[in-house]
Design an enzyme around this catalytic site. Sequence first.
Site, PDB file in Angstrom:
ATOM      1  N   GLY A 192     -22.888  12.233  -4.486  1.00 13.23           N
ATOM      2  CA  GLY A 192     -22.033  11.052  -4.466  1.00 13.23           C
ATOM      3  C   GLY A 192     -21.508  10.810  -5.871  1.00 13.23           C
ATOM      4  O   GLY A 192     -21.355  11.751  -6.666  1.00 13.23           O
ATOM      5  N   ILE A 194     -22.787   9.169  -8.582  1.00 10.77           N
ATOM      6  CA  ILE A 194     -23.658   9.442  -9.739  1.00 10.77           C
ATOM      7  C   ILE A 194     -23.900  10.941  -9.875  1.00 10.77           C
ATOM      8  O   ILE A 194     -23.848  11.492 -10.977  1.00 10.77           O
ATOM      9  CB  ILE A 194     -25.007   8.685  -9.602  1.00 10.77           C
ATOM     10  CG1 ILE A 194     -24.754   7.171  -9.655  1.00 10.77           C
ATOM     11  CG2 ILE A 194     -25.985   9.110 -10.699  1.00 10.77           C
ATOM     12  CD1 ILE A 194     -26.004   6.316  -9.515  1.00 10.77           C
ATOM     13  N   GLU A 213     -26.582  18.383  -1.466  1.00  5.80           N
ATOM     14  CA  GLU A 213     -26.052  17.253  -0.687  1.00  5.80           C
ATOM     15  C   GLU A 213     -26.481  17.399   0.769  1.00  5.80           C
ATOM     16  O   GLU A 213     -26.310  18.464   1.362  1.00  5.80           O
ATOM     17  CB  GLU A 213     -24.523  17.214  -0.819  1.00  5.80           C
ATOM     18  CG  GLU A 213     -23.795  16.315   0.166  1.00  5.80           C
ATOM     19  CD  GLU A 213     -24.197  14.833   0.101  1.00  5.80           C
ATOM     20  OE1 GLU A 213     -24.306  14.288  -1.003  1.00  5.80           O
ATOM     21  OE2 GLU A 213     -24.414  14.247   1.177  1.00  5.80           O
ATOM     22  N   VAL A 247     -33.575  18.628   2.101  1.00  5.67           N
ATOM     23  CA  VAL A 247     -34.537  18.760   0.996  1.00  5.67           C
ATOM     24  C   VAL A 247     -35.954  18.669   1.552  1.00  5.67           C
ATOM     25  O   VAL A 247     -36.259  17.809   2.379  1.00  5.67           O
ATOM     26  CB  VAL A 247     -34.289  17.659  -0.066  1.00  5.67           C
ATOM     27  CG1 VAL A 247     -35.361  17.695  -1.151  1.00  5.67           C
ATOM     28  CG2 VAL A 247     -32.900  17.828  -0.682  1.00  5.67           C
ATOM     29  N   SER A 279     -29.967  11.050  -6.881  1.00  4.71           N
ATOM     30  CA  SER A 279     -28.839  10.099  -6.810  1.00  4.71           C
ATOM     31  C   SER A 279     -28.400  10.007  -5.358  1.00  4.71           C
ATOM     32  O   SER A 279     -27.373  10.549  -4.966  1.00  4.71           O
ATOM     33  CB  SER A 279     -27.696  10.579  -7.710  1.00  4.71           C
ATOM     34  OG  SER A 279     -27.425  11.962  -7.502  1.00  4.71           O
ATOM     35  N   GLY A 281     -28.127   7.060  -3.553  1.00  6.56           N
ATOM     36  CA  GLY A 281     -27.755   5.694  -3.208  1.00  6.56           C
ATOM     37  C   GLY A 281     -28.680   4.670  -3.841  1.00  6.56           C
ATOM     38  O   GLY A 281     -29.657   5.030  -4.517  1.00  6.56           O
ATOM     39  N   ALA A 330     -18.950  -2.704  -9.883  1.00 14.14           N
ATOM     40  CA  ALA A 330     -18.976  -3.808 -10.848  1.00 14.14           C
ATOM     41  C   ALA A 330     -17.814  -4.772 -10.611  1.00 14.14           C
ATOM     42  O   ALA A 330     -17.993  -5.994 -10.641  1.00 14.14           O
ATOM     43  CB  ALA A 330     -18.924  -3.247 -12.264  1.00 14.14           C
ATOM     44  N   HIS A 454       9.315   7.721 -18.888  1.00 18.89           N
ATOM     45  CA  HIS A 454       9.303   9.183 -18.953  1.00 18.89           C
ATOM     46  C   HIS A 454       9.016   9.632 -20.385  1.00 18.89           C
ATOM     47  O   HIS A 454       9.591   9.092 -21.320  1.00 18.89           O
ATOM     48  CB  HIS A 454      10.661   9.738 -18.542  1.00 18.89           C
ATOM     49  CG  HIS A 454      10.730  11.235 -18.687  1.00 18.89           C
ATOM     50  ND1 HIS A 454      10.119  12.083 -17.793  1.00 18.89           N
ATOM     51  CD2 HIS A 454      11.294  12.020 -19.642  1.00 18.89           C
ATOM     52  CE1 HIS A 454      10.323  13.339 -18.184  1.00 18.89           C
ATOM     53  NE2 HIS A 454      11.029  13.324 -19.305  1.00 18.89           N
TER      54      HIS A 454
END
Length: 475
Positions: A192, A194, A213, A247, A279, A281, A330, A454
Amino acid sequence: MSQSFDVIAIGAGPGGYIAAIRAAQLGFKVACIDEWKNPAGGPAPGGTCTNVGCIPSKALLQSSEHFEHASHHFADHGISTGKVTMDVAKMVGRKDTVVKQNNDGILYLFKKNKITFFHGRGSFVKAVEGGYEIQVTGDKPETLVGKQVIVATGSNARALPGTPFDEETVLSNDGALRIGAVPKKLVLIGSGVIGLEMGSVWRRLGADVTILEGLPTFLGAVDEQIAKEAKKAFDKQGLKIELGVKVGDIKTGKKGVSVTYTNAKGEALTLDADKLIVSIGRVPNTIGLNAEAVGLQLDERGAIVVDAECRTSLPGVWAVGDVVRGPMLAHKAEEEGVAVAERIAGQHGHVNFNTIPWVIYTSPEIAWVGRTEQQLKADGVAYKAGTFPFLANGRARALGDTTGMVKFLADATTDEILGVHIVGPMASELIAEAVVAMEFKASAEDIARICHAHPSLSEATKEAALAVDKRTLNF
Ligand code: FAD
Ligand code: NAI
C-alpha cells in the site's frame, strides 16, 4: 481544582491541533492535550503525521531521491560527481530536525492562538453538569472540564498476528523511519502507501527490496490504467513486488528475519532479510481514552462511531481524523477538525468526501481525486476518458522525467469532471487544480479552455482535459 474550557481537543495530530486553532479563532477558550514525547521526553505535538508519518517520510523520500539523481541522472545533464555516497545517520538526523521544526511550529501556534497545551494523556472521567471531566496524566497531572470535547487520538500500525513490532528487526512505520544503515535485504509486507514509499526510500539507497502483497491486484483503489503504469515504472527501478502472496511463519534471529510465504502460483518460498517492515494498514487508537467511563460508542474495528458531521454517541463529544471512519489522511483529519470547530460555533462546517485528494509520494508520484474508471463502470455511469502522456510535454522532457500521464474522466452527458488521475512528475502538486475544479463542479471543457503557463507540467492537465473531447493539441 479543575480548569474549565469551552473546547478540549484530545490529541494534537492534524485533526486535534487544527480543530483547536479553529476553535480559538472562533473565540472559544481552548485546551489541547497530547502525550507524544520527543527523544528528550518533552512535548512533540503533531501526532503521527509530524513525528512518524507524513513529514519524516517525505524528508527521507527527498534525501533518497537526491541520492538517486546524483547517482544515476546528473550525468545526463553533463554533471560528473564521482562515486556518490550516502551518510544515513546524517540523512536521518536531517529528518529529525525537520520533525522538530514542525513540533516547535505547532507549539508556537498554540501560543499565538492562546490555546492552553497540556503534555500528557487525556482520559474521560465522567460527564458533569454542562460537559465532561477529563484527567490529564503525565508530568503535571491536571483535572479539566470541557463543555465540548473533540477526540482526535489517531491510529496505530497494525501488526501481523503473532509477530509484534520490536522496532529493531520487525518494524512499523516508526522503526522504518529510524533505520540506521542501508539494509542489504529488506522485505515489506503490504504494497500500500507505506510499503511503496518506504520501499522506494531504501531501494534508492541500494537495498534489495521485496514487497509481499496479499491481494492479487496492485493498488486496487487506484485507477487501473494508472496503477499499471506505476507498476511498470517500479518494476524498471528494481522494486520487487509480489502480488497474491500468503504470508506464513516469520522468524527473527541474530542475523535478521526469515519470512515464509506462498506465492500466487502456490509455491512455498522463504525470504531472508536484515529487516522487515510490516505495512498492512492502521487501526484506530482509543488506548487510554477511557471511552467506557462515559459510554462513548466504538465500532467493531475500535473506531469511534460518528455521524456524517463527526458527532459521536455522546452530546458535546466529537471525533475526527484516523480514529473515525473514512480515509486515514492528514488533510482529511484537518478538514474534519475545522468543520467540527465551526459546528460547535453554530456555523455550517463543510467537508466534501468526494474531493479528498490522495497522493503516493513515490517516483513517479501517483495522485488522484474522485472516482476511478473501474468505479464508474461498477456504478453504471456513462463517462468519457481523456489521457495525455508526459512524454509529449515539453517541461517534462526538459526535467528529464517523462514517465506517466494525466487522465480525466468526465460525465458523458454533462462533461462534469468525475475523476482525475495522475502518475508522473509532481503529481502531488498537479492534483490541486483537479480538486479545485471538482469542488466547483467544473466540466472538462472548463479546464481545457483555461490558459496554462508554458512550459509547465500543468499543460498536461489541460491537454488531458482536451483529450476528453478528442482534441489534444500536442499529441
Ligand atoms: P494522529 O496524527 O495519529 O495524532 C493523534 C495524536 O493523539 C498523537 O499525537 C497521539 O500521541 C495523541 N493521543 C492519542 N491518545 C491520546 C490521549 N488519550 N491523550 C493525549 N494524547 C493522545 N497522510 C497524508 O495525508 N499524507 C501523507 O503523506 C501521509 N504519510 C504518512 C506516512 C506514514 C509513514 C504514516 C504512518 C502515515 C501517513 N499519513 C499521511 C497519514 C497521517 O499521518 C494520518 O492520517 C494523520 O496523522 C491522522 O491525524 P490525526 O490527528 O487523526 O491522528
Ligand atoms: P494501506 O492500506 O495503504 O496498504 C496496506 C496493504 O497491505 C494493502 O495493499 C493490503 O492488501 C496489504 N495487506 C494487508 N494485510 C496483508 C497481509 N496479511 N499480507 C500481505 N499483504 C497484506 O496501509 P499502509 O501502507 O499500512 O498505510 C496506512 C495508511 O496510512 C494508508 O492507508 C494511508 O491512509 C496512510 N498513509 C498515507 C500516505 C500518503 O498519503 N502519502 C503515506 C503513508 C501512509
